[in-house]
Structures are given as structure tokens and as C-alpha cells.
Design an enzyme around this catalytic site. Structure first.
Site, mmCIF file in Angstrom:
data_model
loop_
_atom_site.group_PDB
_atom_site.id
_atom_site.type_symbol
_atom_site.label_atom_id
_atom_site.label_comp_id
_atom_site.label_asym_id
_atom_site.label_seq_id
_atom_site.Cartn_x
_atom_site.Cartn_y
_atom_site.Cartn_z
ATOM 1 N N CYS A 221 30.043 -36.607 17.893
ATOM 2 C CA CYS A 221 28.884 -36.742 18.622
ATOM 3 C C CYS A 221 28.931 -37.487 19.683
ATOM 4 O O CYS A 221 29.574 -38.631 19.736
ATOM 5 C CB CYS A 221 28.007 -37.572 17.564
ATOM 6 S SG CYS A 221 26.241 -38.027 18.211
ATOM 7 N N CYS B 57 27.375 -31.742 24.191
ATOM 8 C CA CYS B 57 26.687 -32.397 22.735
ATOM 9 C C CYS B 57 27.043 -31.419 21.801
ATOM 10 O O CYS B 57 27.184 -30.152 21.829
ATOM 11 C CB CYS B 57 24.958 -31.925 22.953
ATOM 12 S SG CYS B 57 24.458 -32.548 21.498
HETATM 13 N N1 DGL Z 1 25.339 -34.024 18.185
HETATM 14 C C1 DGL Z 1 25.219 -34.906 19.259
HETATM 15 C C2 DGL Z 1 25.791 -35.292 20.309
HETATM 16 O O1 DGL Z 1 26.927 -34.485 20.526
HETATM 17 C C3 DGL Z 1 23.703 -35.790 19.083
HETATM 18 C C4 DGL Z 1 22.466 -35.102 19.405
HETATM 19 C C5 DGL Z 1 21.223 -36.127 19.244
HETATM 20 O O2 DGL Z 1 21.293 -36.768 18.058
HETATM 21 O O3 DGL Z 1 20.534 -36.306 20.116
HETATM 22 O O4 DGL Z 1 25.469 -35.747 21.452
#
Ligand code: DGL
Length: 245
Positions: free
Chosen positions: A69, A179
């Protein structure tokens, strides 16, 4: 055992690269869906969640944790490395390769608000951007649509258009997916961006970094690893569906 963590289903885009590279390993996936999205949340809260998930992985006996993440990496990875001895692999904002390969001199980056505010992103940008123009867009609504398991269709196209049209108008030739949810929308993004734009997904590079840290070679093996899926939310049906794609 390798722990893989995200605010939701997005980390699956990294998990599938890990499984491709190291199919004989056992994985524990944790989706923090009860608190998703992380993007607009206070970094202190994300650190708290990252510690809770790390404790969960330690109880499971993990030997490596992949923070799949970008937002959690931005908010929490330094804290985690300072407070735990287990090795962590975080997400790298892949702006460096995009900047180095850009011919038009314009690169688009799609990420959450939290990632754009992170030290790692800002220092990478300052170090490598040079003369290249970097157009940043928060992927408004994209995490939510992927969490619902909606990966295509007119509503998704409208959201993607809003994000990438300013990049295309400025002649961006690379769009970086900052993301881990966004690779699930990569086919739509590529279709709408057209063939002259390269969409950059850092997940394979992150998986290779995890392999390097584990010190394991990709050797053919008879053993097939397993994955245990966990979530802070009760309903894991979409998580399981996206994991099977
Ligand atoms: N999948 C996440 C990232 O890579 C988080 C997205 C979120 O929860 O806003 O930033």
C-alpha cells in the site's frame, strides 16, 4: 510465511506478483477494509493500523512483511522499521523509471492524497524530476470502485477520464500507478490513454525486492504455497473474487 498488507483489495496486485515469483511460499494477506480508504486519513491513524496488522502477522509467524500500500508505506514504513525487527518491503513510487524513459518530458502520476504528501515521494520527485514535468492527480473514486469489485464500465471510464485527461492533454507519455488498487483498472487506463502512453505498475519490482530480501532464488519446486486471506471487515467475497482473477 510472508505477510502482505493493504487498506483493502489493492495489495492483491502485489500479492499476485509475489506468487508468480515465489509460488512455493505461504502468504497471509490482510485487507484493512473496515478502515478503507487510507488516502485521506491522518498518518498517525495509519501508523496505528500498520502496527496492529504487524502484530497480527508476527503472531502468525511471518518472516517478512510487504506493505502493499503506497499510502501506508508513506505514513508508516519508517516507524515500522524503527520499532520492529522483522524486515519490511514497502511500495516505491515508480516515478524514477518513468521520468528516465519519458520522451515527451511529461509524466503523469496517479496516487492518493496521503502518498503525494509522503517524504519518500517528495524526495524521489526532487531528486529525479529534473526538466521533466510531473502531473499529479489524486485518483478520486478509483479505490472505492475497485473495493466494490467494479473494474470497468461507463462509470469507471468517467472516473478514469477525469484523472488522466489533464495528463494526456499535457502530452504525458507515461502514467505511473502510485496506488496498489489502480493496477486492477490498468486495462481501462491503457485503453483510454491509447497506445502511445506507457502505464507503469511498480508491483513486479516490489515483488523482486521481497525475493531479494528473503534471499531466495526462483527455483522450480514441487511444493505449492498457500494464501490465507484475512480482513478487518466481515465480507471478504470481493477480496476472494479479485484474488482469483
Ligand atoms: N492501495 C492503497 C495505496 O496503495 C491505499 C488506497 C486507499 O486506501 O486510499 O495507496
Amino acid at each position: 510465511m510472508i505477510g502482505v498488507y493493504d487498506s483493502g483489495v489493492g495489495g492483491l496486485s502485489v500479492w499476485r506478483e509475489l506468487v508468480k515469483l515465489m509460488p512455493d511460499e505461504d502468504y497471509v494477506y490482510f485487507s484493512d477494509a473496515a478502515y478503507c480508504p487510507y488516502g485521506p486519513k491522518d498518518p498517525a491513524f495509519i501508523v496505528e493500523r500498520a502496527c496492529a496488522v504487524t502484530d497480527f502477522f508476527l503472531e502468525k509467524g511471518c518472516e517478512l512483511i510487504v506493505v502493499a500500500c503506497n499510502t501506508a508505506t508513506a505514513a508508516a514504513i519508517s516507524y515500522l522499521r524503527e520499532h520492529y525487527t522483522i524486515p519490511f518491503v514497502g511500495m516505491e513510487p515508480a516515478i524514477k523509471p518513468a521520468i528516465l524513459r519519458s520522451r515527451s518530458g511529461v509524466v503523469g502520476v496517479l496516487a492518493t492524497a496521503g502518498t503525494f504528501k509522503g517524504k519518500l515521494y517528495l524526495s524521489t520527485l526532487a531528486r529525479f524530476s529534473g526538466d521533466v514535468k510531473v502531473i499529479e492527480r489524486v485518483g478520486e473514486g478509483l479505490v472505492e470502485t475497485v473495493e466494490k469489485g467494479i473494474l470497468d464500465g461507463p462509470d469507471v471510464e468517467a472516473l478514469v477520464h477525469r484523472c488522466i485527461d489533464p495528463m494526456l492533454a499535457a502530452d504525458a507519455d507515461h502514467i505511473v500507478l502510485g496506488c496498489t488498487h489502480y493496477p486492477f483498472l490498468q486495462p481501462v487506463i491503457e485503453r483510454l490513454a491509447g497506445p502511445s502512453v506507457t502505464v507503469v505498475n511498480p508491483a513486479p519490482a516490489v515483488a523482486r525486492q521481497a525475493q531479494r530480501l528473503l534471499g531466495k532464488k526462483a527455483e522450480p519446486s514441487q511444493r505449492k504455497g498457500s494464501t490465507e486471506f484475512n480482513s478487518s471487515s466481515k465480507d471478504i467475497s470481493i477480496l476472494l473474487r479479485l484474488a482469483s482473477l
